[in-house]
Scaffold this motif. Structure first.
Motif, PDB file in Angstrom:
ATOM      1  N   ASN A 154     -13.529   2.506 -29.724  1.00 36.72           N
ATOM      2  CA  ASN A 154     -14.079   1.758 -28.455  1.00 36.72           C
ATOM      3  C   ASN A 154     -15.414   2.896 -28.151  1.00 36.72           C
ATOM      4  N   ASN A 155     -15.945   2.798 -29.036  1.00 33.37           N
ATOM      5  CA  ASN A 155     -17.891   3.411 -28.785  1.00 33.37           C
ATOM      6  C   ASN A 155     -17.184   4.829 -28.140  1.00 33.37           C
ATOM      7  N   ILE A 156     -16.582   5.906 -28.194  1.00 34.28           N
ATOM      8  CA  ILE A 156     -16.417   6.751 -28.002  1.00 34.28           C
ATOM      9  C   ILE A 156     -16.638   7.414 -28.879  1.00 34.28           C
ATOM     10  N   ASP A 157     -17.852   8.657 -28.571  1.00 37.22           N
ATOM     11  CA  ASP A 157     -17.907   9.925 -29.174  1.00 37.22           C
ATOM     12  C   ASP A 157     -17.444  11.688 -29.124  1.00 37.22           C
ATOM     13  N   LEU A 158     -16.018  11.667 -30.170  1.00 39.59           N
ATOM     14  CA  LEU A 158     -15.383  12.375 -29.401  1.00 39.59           C
ATOM     15  C   LEU A 158     -16.275  14.070 -29.860  1.00 39.59           C
ATOM     16  N   ARG A 159     -17.642  13.970 -30.223  1.00 40.98           N
ATOM     17  CA  ARG A 159     -18.235  14.870 -30.399  1.00 40.98           C
ATOM     18  C   ARG A 159     -18.295  15.562 -28.411  1.00 40.98           C
ATOM     19  N   GLU A 160     -19.121  14.501 -27.783  1.00 38.80           N
ATOM     20  CA  GLU A 160     -19.131  14.293 -26.728  1.00 38.80           C
ATOM     21  C   GLU A 160     -18.128  15.023 -25.393  1.00 38.80           C
ATOM     22  N   THR A 161     -16.944  14.746 -25.936  1.00 37.26           N
ATOM     23  CA  THR A 161     -16.204  15.658 -25.164  1.00 37.26           C
ATOM     24  C   THR A 161     -15.893  16.867 -25.060  1.00 37.26           C
ATOM     25  N   GLY A 162     -15.457  17.408 -23.875  1.00 36.89           N
ATOM     26  CA  GLY A 162     -15.225  18.870 -23.520  1.00 36.89           C
ATOM     27  C   GLY A 162     -14.555  19.534 -24.406  1.00 36.89           C
ATOM     28  N   VAL A 163     -14.085  18.647 -25.741  1.00 34.31           N
ATOM     29  CA  VAL A 163     -12.714  19.348 -26.550  1.00 34.31           C
ATOM     30  C   VAL A 163     -13.754  20.300 -27.632  1.00 34.31           C
ATOM     31  N   LYS A 164     -13.309  20.980 -27.510  1.00 28.48           N
ATOM     32  CA  LYS A 164     -13.902  22.532 -28.159  1.00 28.48           C
ATOM     33  C   LYS A 164     -12.997  23.052 -29.693  1.00 28.48           C
ATOM     34  N   LYS A 165     -11.573  22.936 -29.447  1.00 29.27           N
ATOM     35  CA  LYS A 165     -10.660  23.794 -30.590  1.00 29.27           C
ATOM     36  C   LYS A 165      -9.441  22.033 -30.097  1.00 29.27           C
ATOM     37  N   ILE A 166      -8.871  22.645 -31.217  1.00 29.30           N
ATOM     38  CA  ILE A 166      -7.748  21.679 -31.604  1.00 29.30           C
ATOM     39  C   ILE A 166      -6.655  22.560 -32.921  1.00 29.30           C
ATOM     40  N   ILE A 167      -5.977  22.516 -31.987  1.00 31.22           N
ATOM     41  CA  ILE A 167      -3.845  23.210 -32.958  1.00 31.22           C
ATOM     42  C   ILE A 167      -3.440  22.071 -33.172  1.00 31.22           C
ATOM     43  N   THR A 168      -3.526  21.953 -34.542  1.00 26.21           N
ATOM     44  CA  THR A 168      -2.415  21.301 -34.738  1.00 26.21           C
ATOM     45  C   THR A 168      -0.877  21.674 -35.085  1.00 26.21           C
ATOM     46  N   ALA A 169       0.119  21.153 -36.055  1.00 27.00           N
ATOM     47  CA  ALA A 169       0.606  21.208 -36.473  1.00 27.00           C
ATOM     48  C   ALA A 169       2.286  20.375 -36.468  1.00 27.00           C
ATOM     49  N   GLY A 170       3.325  20.521 -37.961  1.00 19.52           N
ATOM     50  CA  GLY A 170       3.728  19.108 -37.996  1.00 19.52           C
ATOM     51  C   GLY A 170       3.635  18.961 -39.398  1.00 19.52           C
ATOM     52  N   GLU A 171       2.472  19.002 -39.553  1.00 19.30           N
ATOM     53  CA  GLU A 171       2.530  18.512 -41.544  1.00 19.30           C
ATOM     54  C   GLU A 171       1.642  19.615 -41.721  1.00 19.30           C
ATOM     55  N   PRO A 172       0.988  19.865 -43.019  1.00 15.67           N
ATOM     56  CA  PRO A 172       0.516  20.722 -43.239  1.00 15.67           C
ATOM     57  C   PRO A 172      -1.278  20.719 -43.285  1.00 15.67           C
ATOM     58  N   GLY A 173      -1.597  19.917 -42.907  1.00 13.64           N
ATOM     59  CA  GLY A 173      -3.339  19.425 -43.393  1.00 13.64           C
ATOM     60  C   GLY A 173      -4.113  20.266 -42.332  1.00 13.64           C
ATOM     61  N   GLY A 174      -3.206  21.055 -41.126  1.00 14.21           N
ATOM     62  CA  GLY A 174      -4.430  21.676 -40.459  1.00 14.21           C
ATOM     63  C   GLY A 174      -5.081  22.714 -41.610  1.00 14.21           C
ATOM     64  N   SER A 175      -4.266  23.341 -42.541  1.00  9.91           N
ATOM     65  CA  SER A 175      -4.546  24.165 -43.566  1.00  9.91           C
ATOM     66  C   SER A 175      -5.533  23.376 -44.723  1.00  9.91           C
ATOM     67  N   VAL A 176      -5.597  22.539 -44.443  1.00 11.64           N
ATOM     68  CA  VAL A 176      -6.111  21.786 -45.837  1.00 11.64           C
ATOM     69  C   VAL A 176      -8.026  21.236 -45.558  1.00 11.64           C
TER      70      VAL A 176
END
Length: 423
Positions: free
Chosen positions: A196-218
């Motif tokens: 959808n031609n959205i650049d997520l780097r231009e959003t206000g999101v500065k932190k992401i917290i993940t859970a449910g899968e081990p990927g966040g520590s990989v």
């Protein structure tokens, strides 16, 4: 309703604090919880050190499921009468019969406080706007995070039943600064944003917290998510039946156990003896503040590295290097090699051109085999196969499939297809 849960007070030493809370828990549940009254009927309390915990029996998920089967619907491990409980959740049931778990008002407040530790370690404050990309069904998911964010004083926005495009629009329109979701879904939102031609780097999101899968520590998965979003990723780990027990820190070198509320052991899953420092083993946990649904020496099934190293971040709680390496039940042996799906994903995510993948186990010529399906617009199948052979130690066929043919996931991803029984 609950026996007095005294604060540690002058007991500033972690072992002393744990022992105090543990004995309060053990004495209470041995008298008031039917499930543990039977399991602990030959044990004298109080115990004199946290090491004495090793003399107590383990608790397994199979036991809890059998208990609920025999004493439907909620089993005997719910300490109080049903009227005392205010929250209901159940496990996903991906490995068998779903486990039903209820929390009292006090136990649910304990859940919230455990999640507050996750937020503190991630640097989330009341000034943040927290967006939860979660469907809010009976699976525990980010329910605790939702309540903790409210307690923190942050503005909370829920994704509910919105589509991925609607969720992106919502977090952009409302200037969300923190995103909570599974690693798979954070990547999928990146895919939808690109379409959808959205650049997520231009959003206000500065932190992401993940859970449910081990990927966040990989590292490879974390790096890919951080590159797509232009944000810093923090990992979290918890279980419906256990609680929110671990989180990452500013060093991003593993997961800290919240040892003020949990006691951790690492054992050999075959011998059930403690493993040596530096060895892999199964994580065993005891929660210390969930009187409505206690678990003592619970075999989580998570494979971790037993470590005594300190973390440069200054947090003195136990560190699990590399986080959760894999699930004991997920490991398969293919041609003599132990295979964890998470190990394969760690390699796959080093290739940003791969938008989705699936692992397939099958049988050929009487031998178990494995192949990898990938969606990509770049001719990299041979390169991926080489990386897999060099790192996993096994030749794995890599098949490129049509774009958008593989399933996408909002919650826990199920990227393993086991067809071995079909032959």
């Amino acid at each position: 309703m609950v026996a007095s849960q005294q604060q540690p007070g002058l007991h500033t030493n972690l072992s002393d604090t744990q022992l105090l809370k543990l004995n309060q828990m053990l004495v209470f549940v041995s008298q008031n919880n039917e499930f543990y009254r039977e399991k602990l009927n030959n044990i004298s309390f109080p115990i004199h050190s946290t090491k004495d915990l090793q003399e107590l029996p383990f608790t397994t998920k199979a036991e809890l499921v059998e208990d609920q089967k025999n004493f439907a619907p909620h089993g005997k491990n719910h300490t109080f009468t049903k009227s005392e409980y205010v929250r209901y959740h159940q496990t996903s049931g991906t490995t068998g019969r779903p486990l039903k778990v209820m929390d009292t008002k006090e136990s649910w407040s304990w859940w919230e406080d455990c999640w507050l530790e996750v937020f503190r370690s991630s640097g989330v404050t009341k000034e943040d706007t927290v967006y939860l990309a979660f469907s809010f069904g009976p699976f525990i998911g980010f329910w605790g995070a939702f309540e903790a964010a409210k307690k923190l004083g942050a503005l909370v926005i829920t994704g509910g039943s919105q589509t991925s495009k609607e969720r992106l629009n919502s977090l952009i329109d409302n200037d969300a600064t923190v995103l909570l979701g599974t690693p798979s879904y954070a990547l999928h939102l990146g895919e939808v944003a690109k379409q959808n031609n959205i650049d997520l780097r231009e959003t206000g999101v500065k932190k992401i917290i993940t859970a449910g899968e081990p990927g966040g520590s990989v590292p490879s998965i974390r790096n890919q998510i951080e590159t797509i979003w232009g944000a810093t990723l923090f990992d979290h780990v918890g279980m419906t039946e256990m609680g929110a027990y671990g989180y990452s820190c500013s060093e991003h070198n593993g997961l800290h156990i919240n040892e003020s509320e949990f006691i951790a052991e690492v054992v050999n899953p075959d011998t059930l003896k403690s493993v040596e420092i530096g060895e892999r083993g199964e994580l065993v946990l005891t929660n210390l503040g969930r009187y409505g649904y206690p678990l003592i020496r619970y075999r989580t099934g998570d494979i971790v590295i037993h470590s005594s190293e300190s973390c440069p971040c200054g947090n003195t709680y136990k560190l699990l290097p590399k986080g959760i390496i894999g699930r004991k039940d997920d490991m398969v042996v293919i041609r003599g090699i132990n295979i964890y799906p998470s190990s394969i994903e760690a390699i796959v995510r080093e290739f940003s051109a791969i938008t989705e993948y699936r692992i397939i186990y099958y049988t050929k010529g009487g031998m178990d085999q494995i192949k990898l399906q990938i969606e990509t617009n770049v001719d990299i199948s041979s390169i991926v196969a080489t990386h897999l052979r060099d790192r996993v130690g096994l030749r794995i066929d890599v098949e490129v499939v049509e774009t958008n043919i593989l399933p996408r996931f909002d919650m826990k991803a199920r990227r393993v297809l086991d067809k071995r029984d079909a032959f």
